[in-house]
Design an enzyme around this catalytic site. Structure first.
Site, PDB file in Angstrom:
ATOM      1  N   ASP A  85       0.733  -1.073  -0.101  1.00 60.01           N
ATOM      2  CA  ASP A  85      -0.071  -0.115  -0.091  1.00 60.01           C
ATOM      3  C   ASP A  85       0.789   1.227   0.199  1.00 60.01           C
ATOM      4  O   ASP A  85       0.433   2.272  -0.497  1.00 60.01           O
ATOM      5  CB  ASP A  85      -0.902  -0.085   1.204  1.00 60.01           C
ATOM      6  CG  ASP A  85      -1.918  -1.000   1.060  1.00 60.01           C
ATOM      7  OD1 ASP A  85      -2.049  -1.745   0.102  1.00 60.01           O
ATOM      8  OD2 ASP A  85      -2.729  -1.144   2.281  1.00 60.01           O
ATOM      9  N   ARG A 117      -0.611  -8.966  -4.406  1.00 59.99           N
ATOM     10  CA  ARG A 117       0.522  -9.013  -3.170  1.00 59.99           C
ATOM     11  C   ARG A 117       1.522 -10.246  -3.457  1.00 59.99           C
ATOM     12  O   ARG A 117       2.339 -10.315  -2.621  1.00 59.99           O
ATOM     13  CB  ARG A 117      -0.306  -9.606  -1.825  1.00 59.99           C
ATOM     14  CG  ARG A 117      -1.130  -8.372  -1.230  1.00 59.99           C
ATOM     15  CD  ARG A 117      -0.737  -8.229   0.088  1.00 59.99           C
ATOM     16  NE  ARG A 117      -1.216  -9.290   0.948  1.00 59.99           N
ATOM     17  CZ  ARG A 117      -2.276  -9.262   1.839  1.00 59.99           C
ATOM     18  NH1 ARG A 117      -2.998  -8.397   1.904  1.00 59.99           N
ATOM     19  NH2 ARG A 117      -2.446 -10.443   2.411  1.00 59.99           N
TER      20      ARG A 117
HETATM   21  O1  F6P Z   1      -2.338  -3.916   3.978  1.00 59.42           O
HETATM   22  C1  F6P Z   1      -2.039  -4.487   2.627  1.00 59.42           C
HETATM   23  C2  F6P Z   1      -3.376  -4.996   2.043  1.00 59.42           C
HETATM   24  O2  F6P Z   1      -2.999  -5.530   0.812  1.00 59.42           O
HETATM   25  C3  F6P Z   1      -4.603  -3.755   1.778  1.00 59.42           C
HETATM   26  O3  F6P Z   1      -4.343  -3.091   0.639  1.00 59.42           O
HETATM   27  C4  F6P Z   1      -5.773  -4.417   1.653  1.00 59.42           C
HETATM   28  O4  F6P Z   1      -6.835  -3.692   2.097  1.00 59.42           O
HETATM   29  C5  F6P Z   1      -5.657  -5.731   2.973  1.00 59.42           C
HETATM   30  O5  F6P Z   1      -3.933  -5.900   2.856  1.00 59.42           O
HETATM   31  C6  F6P Z   1      -6.079  -6.931   2.406  1.00 59.42           C
HETATM   32  O6  F6P Z   1      -5.608  -7.803   3.652  1.00 59.42           O
HETATM   33  P1  F6P Z   1      -6.163  -9.514   3.746  1.00 59.42           P
HETATM   34  O7  F6P Z   1      -5.243  -9.997   2.916  1.00 59.42           O
HETATM   35  O8  F6P Z   1      -6.077  -9.581   5.309  1.00 59.42           O
HETATM   36  O9  F6P Z   1      -7.545  -9.547   3.255  1.00 59.42           O
END
Ligand code: F6P
Length: 325
Positions: A131, A258
């Site tokens: 982010d 990610r």
């Molecule tokens: O903090 C990084 C992030 O990728 C955010 O952009 C997103 O809202 C969140 O994590 C999603 O988290 P999770 O993988 O716990 O659903």
């Protein structure tokens, strides 16, 4: 730091980010080069409270530089937010004779690191989050790779959008931050970018799509950050029903952002910050986060990291509008 052989604990926490492995490798190998032991903590703060520890030597971090995710796994821990969880974590650290802790993660993870530092633990934070919403560094580990993943996806979507003369609504990650959306707007050439920091309306989006059509564009690309005030699915449904020239499709990029092998830049900054984290501890600097500023790696006190909010860059946000003509 105490005399005798030192032991550093290392963990990754919160959302994973490409380049975390490169940072782990850099910490372990820099420690080893300086006769310091490293203990890997599995599953972030959860593992710290549970004592999920394993020794890490230079050979244990071989072959991970190019791998996305984190070999130490990660978690988002509610339990650690409570004083009982923190006490338990400190107890486990003492049992394992850890002298210091390196935490790689985002805002929430830096909050945890600060809490521990307030209780006498020597902690160094490394910013890791796609982010790029962490105060104290120009860029966090993982952001560049995510940007490239987004760029690749949007380029592909634009191909099909153009062939069919469609508007595409594309959702990027960023719960509280419009960084990825704004940067994507610039590097992918979006007609409009919606960010959590600036409220938007369906009408505004419809007008941007219609304007693009009137100006003779073959497509309209709208980038919507996950945390904006309008949901991508609602937007797509509403605009498809309107008479704005283009018909509409939508894509939520989601967790694909990610993953993946870290870019050269992410490997580089992760390695630099990993080295610097160990150097900090060797000179008894702690309670800080490493960050990239200008050409250097700098330290910012964790208290500043957690008490400041990084806002979307207004100059870049403005650029997305100018370049959309
Ligand atoms: O903090 C990084 C992030 O990728 C955010 O952009 C997103 O809202 C969140 O994590 C999603 O988290 P999770 O993988 O716990 O659903």
């Amino acid at each position: 730091m105490a005399t005798g052989k030192l032991t550093i604990g290392i963990m990754t926490s919160g959302g994973d980010a490409p380049g975390m492995n490169a940072a782990i490798r850099a910490v372990v190998r820099t420690a080893s080069a300086n006769d310091i032991d490293t203990i890997g903590i599995m599953n972030g703060y959860e593992g710290l409270m549970n004592g999920e520890f394993k020794p890490l030597g230079p050979r244990d971090v071989g072959g991970i530089l190019q791998r996305g995710g984190t070999i130490l796994m990660t978690s988002r821990s509610k339990r650690f937010m409570e004083p009982t969880g923190q006490r338990q974590a400190i107890r486990k650290m003492n049992e394992a004779r850890m002298d210091a802790l390196v935490v790689i993660g985002g805002e929430g993870s830096m909050n945890g690191a600060y809490t521990l530092s307030q209780q006498g633990i020597k902690v160094i934070g490394l910013p890791g989050s796609i982010d790029n919403d962490i105060w104290g560094t120009n860029i966090a580990i993982g952001t560049d790779t995510a940007m490239n993943t987004i760029m690749d996806a949007v380029d592909k979507l634009r191909d099909t959008a153009s062939s069919h003369q469609r508007a595409f609504l594309i959702e990027t990650m960023g719960r509280n931050s419009g960084y990825l959306a704004v940067m994507a707007g610039i590097v992918c050439g979006a007609e409009l970018v919606l960010v959590p920091e600036v409220p938007a309306s369906v009408d505004e989006v419809a007008k941007a799509v219609e304007d693009a059509y009137k100006r003779g564009k073959t497509h309209a690309i709208i980038i919507n950050a996950e945390g904006s005030n309008v949901r991508t699915t609602d937007l797509a449904e509403a605009i498809d029903k309107m008479d704005v020239g283009f018909k509409t499709r939508m894509t939520i990029l989601g967790h694909i952002q990610r993953g993946g092998s870290p870019t050269a830049y992410d490997r580089l900054i992760a390695s630099r910050m990993g080295v610097k984290a160990v150097e900090a501890l060797m000179e008894d600097t702690h309670g800080v986060m490493t960050g990239i500023r200008g050409r250097g790696v700098v330290y910012t006190p964790l208290v500043d990291v957690i008490s400041n909010k990084r806002k979307v860059n207004e100059e870049y946000y403005h650029m997305t509008k100018v370049l959309a003509r």
